[in-house]
Design a protein around this motif. Sequence first.
Motif, PDB file in Angstrom:
ATOM      1  N   GLN B   7       0.814  -1.211   0.000  1.00 27.99           N
ATOM      2  CA  GLN B   7       0.000   0.000   0.000  1.00 27.99           C
ATOM      3  C   GLN B   7       0.848   1.261   0.000  1.00 27.99           C
ATOM      4  N   ASP B   8       0.334   2.266  -0.689  1.00 26.78           N
ATOM      5  CA  ASP B   8       1.002   3.554  -0.645  1.00 26.78           C
ATOM      6  C   ASP B   8       0.752   4.213   0.700  1.00 26.78           C
ATOM      7  N   TRP B   9       1.652   5.092   1.080  1.00 22.28           N
ATOM      8  CA  TRP B   9       1.424   5.922   2.258  1.00 22.28           C
ATOM      9  C   TRP B   9       0.196   6.800   2.021  1.00 22.28           C
ATOM     10  N   LEU B  11      -2.339   9.747   1.314  1.00 26.51           N
ATOM     11  CA  LEU B  11      -2.212  10.890   0.409  1.00 26.51           C
ATOM     12  C   LEU B  11      -2.618  12.165   1.149  1.00 26.51           C
ATOM     13  N   SER B  29      -0.537  17.280  -4.436  1.00 25.57           N
ATOM     14  CA  SER B  29      -0.642  16.307  -3.358  1.00 25.57           C
ATOM     15  C   SER B  29       0.670  15.551  -3.213  1.00 25.57           C
ATOM     16  N   LEU B  30       0.777  14.795  -2.145  1.00 26.16           N
ATOM     17  CA  LEU B  30       1.951  13.943  -1.946  1.00 26.16           C
ATOM     18  C   LEU B  30       1.600  12.846  -0.941  1.00 26.16           C
ATOM     19  N   HIS B  31       2.464  11.850  -0.875  1.00 25.14           N
ATOM     20  CA  HIS B  31       2.271  10.765   0.084  1.00 25.14           C
ATOM     21  C   HIS B  31       3.204  10.973   1.276  1.00 25.14           C
ATOM     22  N   THR B  33       3.896   9.396   5.604  1.00 25.06           N
ATOM     23  CA  THR B  33       3.430   8.485   6.653  1.00 25.06           C
ATOM     24  C   THR B  33       2.680   9.236   7.736  1.00 25.06           C
ATOM     25  N   ASP B  34       3.059  10.491   7.971  1.00 25.69           N
ATOM     26  CA  ASP B  34       2.369  11.257   9.008  1.00 25.69           C
ATOM     27  C   ASP B  34       2.408  12.752   8.675  1.00 25.69           C
ATOM     28  N   MET B  37       5.875  14.489   8.271  1.00 26.79           N
ATOM     29  CA  MET B  37       6.532  14.174   7.006  1.00 26.79           C
ATOM     30  C   MET B  37       5.823  14.880   5.842  1.00 26.79           C
TER      31      MET B  37
END
Lengths: 332, 98
Positions: B7-9, B11, B29-31, B33-34, B37
Amino acid sequence: MYTQGLDSLGKDCLQDPARDGAALESRFQSRVDAEEKVEAKDWMPDAYRRTLIRQISQHAHSEIVGMLPEGNWITRAPSLLRKTILIAKVQDEGGHGAYLYSAAETLGVSRSELVDQLLEGKAKYSSIFNYPTPTWADVGAIGWLVDGAAIMNQIPLCRCSYGPYARAMVRICREESFHQRQGYEIMMRLSRGTDAQRRMAQAALDRWWWPSLMMFGPSDNESKHSAQSMRWKIKRFSNDELRQKFVDTTVPQADYLGLKVPDPELAWDEAAQHYRFGPIDWREFEQVLAGQGPCNRARLEARRRAHEDGRWVREAAAAHAAKQSAAGSRAA
Amino acid sequence: MNDDAKQDWPLYEIFIRAKSGLDHKHVGSLHATDARMALEHARDLYTRRQEGVSIWAVRSADIVASDPVDADAFFEPARDKIYRHPTFYDIPDEVKTL
């Protein structure tokens, strides 16, 4: 940096009116004809979606692989200033890849799927990045010619009918001009330098000229899907039109440097107000695109290695986020 | 390739205020983890040339959006209320500053 040498799209990108429903289809086309932008959640023909996913992801892959030939010179740039410039440029290319992957994702495909396609060798990227950069002058030639060719192609893409792609392109084009100018400046320095430096600049032009012309893709009568892409306003100018424009603007720039474009047939046609140029070796283009270029294997290996080397960082970040979020829910 | 976590982080949508006095504007947009970040990546990705003085990062999944399929019906009530626009009213030219 990328151009349209990749619109060798598969059969699945051809239109299938039976599947899409003629009424929706024609309403979609009239919106496009009226220069309305298509947004992510709007209805669109399946073939339009697939065409865009393919084109945008190939474009994204090209940006990412495009970091490699120049990245090769970061440790050996001739001065600290050149090194910082090159780092900034390569970072931009990574950023362009990220904008484009995001744009592709709005069409319903995941980032990891796209990255996997690249790493597994299933996806195409611009053939130009499979050529080596043996000297510092190659870094100059890439900025000047490769980014120059990319700008020619990318400016019309800023008006592409698909909103998220067009917006990504606006952002990218704003940054490309720096890339081209820093490259030309490298070439200027070398061509005004010692004999050895001039020869180095000329040799780089000799290496990059023809591959740069190939970046615009097959000739119009060979380019199967151009007509549909034009109708959908994904593409605004034909490959040959853009290539001609590139030659017309670039030859005087080479003259200014006192360098010779490696084409014995190159001549100014006064009546047409265009440069006439010799035939392109399309066999070479096909071969490089099919994986037989000088660096295809090295490029993919470098990407795979980077992906593997980064695995522990991704895992650590995910573990940290999970821990934080668990701590957060305990506190709540 | 062979990623354990396929799975991707998550979005995030990124909004940037170009300078004080302006609204935050969606830039892409970007991915991440939290949240932290997301902000740091947004800075690296969208403000490499001083494009902003402030960043908002919002989980894409948290955005409530109108549906383009319903756009006609949803926005229709505003369409025939042309009297809400100043140009609806005919005022003679000799009346100034109105």
